[in-house]
Scaffold this active site. Structure first.
Site, PDB file in Angstrom:
ATOM      1  CE  LYS A 175      33.612  -4.254  64.913  1.00 35.83           C
ATOM      2  NZ  LYS A 175      34.307  -3.003  65.468  1.00 35.83           N
ATOM      3  CB  THR A 186      38.127   0.196  65.120  1.00 30.03           C
ATOM      4  OG1 THR A 186      38.924   1.109  65.816  1.00 30.03           O
ATOM      5  CG2 THR A 186      37.294  -0.555  66.134  1.00 30.03           C
ATOM      6  CD  GLU A 272      31.538   4.838  64.177  1.00 32.37           C
ATOM      7  OE1 GLU A 272      31.528   3.920  64.999  1.00 32.37           O
ATOM      8  OE2 GLU A 272      32.187   5.884  64.311  1.00 32.37           O
ATOM      9  CB  THR A 399      25.378   6.899  76.435  1.00 30.09           C
ATOM     10  OG1 THR A 399      25.623   7.798  75.355  1.00 30.09           O
ATOM     11  CG2 THR A 399      26.262   7.258  77.606  1.00 30.09           C
TER      12      THR A 399
END
Length: 399
Positions: A175, A186, A272, A399
């Site tokens: 991942k 990460t 991303e 969020t």
């Protein structure tokens, strides 16, 4: 070598599964990988001085060189949580050990997600019966899905190859999407193999392979508190054990390398907000380490990444990144290509077809090649373009 299906369960004697423990609201978030027999283990861990509790616990247990299960949660990093974080990691491992009837020290723990929040261990323990009951060879896909955070797609790879006539396999899952940079990112990667190999050689192979795979990708220049790569080798292929460097060791190491590079490329491509994978190959460096530095500098440059996104053949940004990389070369010796289009020769821009160069930057992957003209060493690094969506995703991560 042949690519095969199965990811982390492609090798003999491995089972996996992934379930929703409600750490995250609506997605799978708890995975388990089990070797049906005790396995030798090797690991590489984040170089960040701030290390999460599961990293510290798993580092200690990998030092024993034997393991049998890996439990992974997403949605919560269990990082910067004080002594309670270590207690939670140990409790998580203990509960899995009891559920599998294994010695506790054979269970490795990994976490990924939001930093600074207490791990909801009770939710994990409540989900364990479903997780253990679902273990199977087919469970690799669910496990790969359960370790995702901002990833848009699961990442799996597996190879079949032969050692002295014995059929062997290496497979894995990973991942990673944001906070990706060399020296571990990460990212989490879990690799399994049915090869019989001495623990020291397994660790040596992993450490060497990581340099040119997971440590050669970058998305945004950030490294994390939770990164790790683990390899379990259970010997179920019944090959003569690899106990010294030789042809069998090199064959195994190549298979491990191919799987790690595949997973690393998938991580970089899934950066991303990314729309393209960038592959940077540096040739003509004085040393391999300098070639790596140069390739990583180009792949990590936000200006290069933005130019790729905009399909702007602004080669000056590439030359600039090479210049501050630390690699030794004479600017007058450098040549650059965007895909098949040469844009620099002898350190100076050359006439090129602008539309052809834009087309090269519109492809996926985008190929950037530099010849430093200083030596014979080469290296490759991978990254992705920098898009508007990267800011949007990271502005609202919690969020």
């Amino acid at each position: 070598m042949i690519w095969v299906e199965g990811g982390v369960t492609a090798a003999r004697g491995f089972l996996a599964h992934g379930v929703a423990a409600r750490i995250k609201k609506h997605k799978k978030d708890l995975a388990l990988v089990l070797s049906q027999e005790p396995a030798v283990v090797a690991g590489v861990f984040t170089t960040n001085r701030v290390k999460a509790a599961p990293v510290l616990l798993t580092q200690r247990r990998v030092a024993s060189r034997q393991a049998q299960a890996i439990v992974v949660n997403s949605g919560n990093a269990n990082a910067c949580t004080g002594p309670e974080g270590m207690e939670d990691a140990e409790l998580m491992a203990r509960a899995v050990a009891e559920a599998l009837s294994l010695p506790e020290e054979r269970v490795l723990v990994s976490s990924t997600g939001v930093i600074g929040e207490r791990l909801p261990v009770k939710k994990i323990i409540k989900a364990l019966p479903e997780l253990v009951q679902g273990l199977s060879r087919e469970g690799h896909a669910a496990a790969a899905e359960a370790i995702m955070t901002t990833d848009t797609t699961p990442k799996e790879a597996a190879l079949e190859f032969f050692l002295e006539g014995y059929t062997c396999r290496v497979g894995g899952m990973a991942k990673g999407s944001g906070m990706i940079h060399p020296c571990m990112a990460t990212m989490l990667a879990f690799i399994t193999t049915d090869v019989a190999i001495a623990p020291g050689l397994l660790q040596q192979a992993l450490s060497e392979v990581v340099e040119d795979s997971f440590n050669s990708i970058t998305v945004d220049g950030d490294t994390s508190t939770n990164d790790m790569v683990l390899v379990l080798a259970n010997g179920q292929a019944a090959n003569p054990p690899i106990e010294e460097e030789g042809l069998d060791y090199l064959t195994f190491k190549q298979a491990l390398y191919e799987v790690c590079v595949s997973l690393a490329r998938q991580i970089a491509r899934d950066g991303e907000g990314a729309t393209k994978l960038i592959e940077v190959r540096v040739e003509g460096a004085l040393t391999v380490e300098e070639a790596r530095r140069a390739a990583r500098a180009v792949a990590a440059s936000n200006l290069v990444k933005a130019a790729v996104f905009g399909e702007d053949p602004n080669w000056g940004r590439i030359l600039c990144a090479l210049g501050y990389s630390g690699a030794r070369f004479e600017p007058e010796q450098v040549s650059l290509w965007l895909g098949p289009v040469q844009v620099v020769a002898a350190g100076r821009g050359v006439a090129f077809d602008e539309e052809e160069a834009r087309s090269a930057l519109a492809s996926d992957p985008v190929s950037i090649r530099a010849d430093l003209g200083a030596g014979s060493a080469t290296a490759t690094a991978w990254g992705c373009d920098l898009t508007y969506d990267y800011v949007r995703i990271n502005a609202h991560y919690r969020t």
